[in-house]
Write a protein that holds these residues in place. Structure first.
Motif, mmCIF file in Angstrom:
data_model
loop_
_atom_site.group_PDB
_atom_site.id
_atom_site.type_symbol
_atom_site.label_atom_id
_atom_site.label_comp_id
_atom_site.label_asym_id
_atom_site.label_seq_id
_atom_site.Cartn_x
_atom_site.Cartn_y
_atom_site.Cartn_z
ATOM 1 N N PRO A 1 26.729 -2.602 150.532
ATOM 2 C CA PRO A 1 25.321 -2.684 150.197
ATOM 3 C C PRO A 1 24.489 -1.536 150.227
ATOM 4 C CG PRO A 1 25.797 -3.493 152.373
ATOM 5 C CD PRO A 1 27.073 -3.153 151.964
ATOM 6 N N TYR A 2 25.043 -0.419 150.357
ATOM 7 C CA TYR A 2 23.774 0.607 150.485
ATOM 8 C C TYR A 2 24.351 1.853 149.599
ATOM 9 C CZ TYR A 2 21.860 -1.686 154.628
ATOM 10 O OH TYR A 2 21.161 -2.593 155.436
ATOM 11 N N MET A 3 23.623 2.426 148.843
ATOM 12 C CA MET A 3 23.979 3.559 148.098
ATOM 13 C C MET A 3 23.202 4.497 148.105
ATOM 14 S SD MET A 3 23.714 4.039 143.735
ATOM 15 C CE MET A 3 22.267 5.051 143.987
ATOM 16 N N LEU A 4 23.812 5.725 148.776
ATOM 17 C CA LEU A 4 23.165 6.847 148.984
ATOM 18 C C LEU A 4 22.748 7.734 147.579
ATOM 19 C CD1 LEU A 4 21.586 9.066 150.673
ATOM 20 C CD2 LEU A 4 23.851 9.970 151.010
ATOM 21 N N ASP B 1 20.010 -1.342 138.528
ATOM 22 C CA ASP B 1 19.485 -2.395 138.625
ATOM 23 C C ASP B 1 19.997 -3.866 139.022
ATOM 24 O OD1 ASP B 1 16.920 -1.216 137.968
ATOM 25 O OD2 ASP B 1 17.099 -1.466 136.004
ATOM 26 N N ALA B 2 21.287 -3.885 138.160
ATOM 27 C CA ALA B 2 22.507 -5.006 138.713
ATOM 28 C C ALA B 2 22.772 -4.849 140.164
ATOM 29 C CB ALA B 2 23.487 -4.634 137.424
ATOM 30 N N TYR B 3 22.970 -3.578 140.482
ATOM 31 C CA TYR B 3 23.622 -3.198 142.029
ATOM 32 C C TYR B 3 22.756 -3.926 142.919
ATOM 33 C CZ TYR B 3 24.970 -0.711 146.442
ATOM 34 O OH TYR B 3 25.252 -0.561 147.492
ATOM 35 N N THR C 1 21.044 -1.685 148.201
ATOM 36 C CA THR C 1 19.979 -1.176 148.511
ATOM 37 C C THR C 1 20.183 0.438 148.214
ATOM 38 O OG1 THR C 1 19.414 -2.635 150.366
ATOM 39 C CG2 THR C 1 18.234 -0.355 150.402
ATOM 40 N N VAL C 2 19.224 1.191 147.606
ATOM 41 C CA VAL C 2 19.376 2.393 147.115
ATOM 42 C C VAL C 2 18.567 3.257 148.016
ATOM 43 C CG1 VAL C 2 18.823 4.020 145.014
ATOM 44 C CG2 VAL C 2 19.739 1.836 144.663
ATOM 45 N N VAL C 3 19.300 4.168 148.592
ATOM 46 C CA VAL C 3 18.521 5.358 149.605
ATOM 47 C C VAL C 3 18.447 6.471 148.812
ATOM 48 C CG1 VAL C 3 18.598 6.348 151.796
ATOM 49 C CG2 VAL C 3 19.595 3.973 151.626
ATOM 50 N N THR C 4 17.260 7.098 148.877
ATOM 51 C CA THR C 4 17.055 8.184 148.054
ATOM 52 C C THR C 4 17.342 9.475 148.785
ATOM 53 O OG1 THR C 4 15.653 7.260 146.192
ATOM 54 C CG2 THR C 4 15.733 9.701 146.529
ATOM 55 N N MET C 5 18.432 10.538 148.498
ATOM 56 C CA MET C 5 18.485 11.357 149.279
ATOM 57 C C MET C 5 17.355 12.601 149.171
ATOM 58 S SD MET C 5 22.308 13.442 149.641
ATOM 59 C CE MET C 5 22.671 14.308 151.264
#
Length: 361
Positions: free
Chosen positions: A235-238, A292-294, A300-304
């Motif tokens: 559930p987390y995307m870096l 957006d679908a994710y 949750t998107v974590v911006t590096m």
């Protein structure tokens, strides 16, 4: 005089009658088996069915000389995802979409975009540059020729690789001692991270690899994450933005290609280039939609941060120079190919996070 005119008239009538009685030239039907081991829902396969094939059919129909009998076999019916290269080589298929990241040893030149990360997240730019390199230098076509195949076009089906994780991460520090799933040369991005281990797998494997705890992370792209429901297990995307990478190549079996009429060859080559640009555009169009679908699926998107990206780029061994030197040793123009590729990207206004040509001899 009258007799002469009658004879001429009779000759004309007989000629017309003969022309009318001649049968029309029959359209030749050519069978083509198309293979890929990935499921038909995969974007590049959907677009092959919905764009490539109709475009070829439409253009051949203009002359009516030839008609294709397409037989599409996907999802492991003939080969698994890693088996397309050998499947086309053995004649199990006539045209295939080869996932090149599985074949670094047989197709080393195909990893050029992968060994130059942190430059471009524009699939269109990378696809065009890679295809131009393939046509300006003989290396890529020679590699496929050794596999008894004809190179048709490069395919970039993703705007950029990201990292999907069970737990929130923000930098390479969080990956120390961790296991990360990925494919091919992409796993070498982990080489500079303390005790991080890459575990090889394909898109169809990643969900189970993460859910079973075999790995804690997977390197893929948002459109694939959406298709394979990765948000359920990671559930987390870096948002590291490693960059667009060519991972597909459309090829044809050499024996099949040799037998094709020139008209059909020309049409297929033209459409292959248009397919290249088409799927790159689809990849860009779907990128934000997939992200957006994710998120909608619970991700949750974590911006590096830029500093963290620079740290990662600097931590890597210079894979690009390794790549170029290995080709140089084989008598191929690796150094020139790398320099030309970087120049093409820079010409579009891009600035690499790291100069991957430093260290070239």
């Amino acid at each position: 005089m009258k007799i002469k005119k009658l004879l001429q008239k009779k000759a004309v009538i007989m000629t017309l009658a003969t022309m009318v009685s001649l049968p029309a030239v029959a359209t030749e039907t050519i069978k083509a088996v198309v293979i890929d081991g990935y499921p038909a829902k995969s974007m590049w396969i959907e677009e092959f069915s919905n764009f490539f094939i109709p475009q070829v059919d439409m253009r051949l129909a203009k002359t009516g000389n030839y008609k294709m009998d397409w037989q599409e076999s996907y999802g492991g019916t003939i080969v698994k995802p890693k088996g397309v290269l050998d499947g086309i080589k053995l004649g199990l298929g006539d045209i295939g979409i080869v996932t090149t990241v599985f074949h670094n040893s047989k197709l080393p030149s195909q990893t050029l975009a992968a060994v130059t990360p942190f430059i471009s997240v524009d699939a269109r730019v990378v696809a065009k540059a890679m295809d131009e390199i393939a046509k300006e230098f003989p290396t890529m076509e020679k590699e496929f020729d050794q596999q008894k195949q004809v190179y048709l076009a490069t395919g970039v089906v993703l705007n950029t690789y990201q990292i999907f994780s069970k737990e929130r991460i923000e930098s390479i520090k969080d990956l120390e001692g961790e296991k990360v799933a990925g494919a091919g040369i992409i796993l070498r991005y982990l080489d500079g991270i303390n005790n991080a281990a890459g575990v090889r797998g394909g898109l169809t494997d990643f969900y189970n690899m993460v859910s079973t705890g075999l790995v804690g992370h997977a390197m893929l792209w948002p459109e694939a994450a959406k298709t394979f429901k990765i948000a359920e297990v990671a559930p987390y995307m870096l948002q590291a933005d490693f960059g667009a990478v060519n991972s597909k190549t459309v090829t044809a079996n050499s024996r099949f290609w040799k037998k094709l009429p020139d008209e059909v060859k020309q049409v297929i080559k033209e459409v292959a280039v248009e397919y290249r640009d088409h799927i790159a555009q689809v990849a860009m169009d779907r990128a934000q939609e997939s992200l957006d679908a994710y998120i909608a699926a619970g991700g949750t998107v974590v911006t590096m941060s830029q500093a963290a990206k620079q740290e990662w780029a600097d931590s890597m061994p210079n894979l690009a120079v390794e790549w170029a030197e290995n080709l140089d040793k084989k008598g191929e123009p690796g150094t020139e190919m790398l320099q030309a590729y970087i120049a093409k990207l820079k010409a579009t206004g891009l600035t690499p996070a790291r100069d991957w040509t430093i260290g070239l001899k």
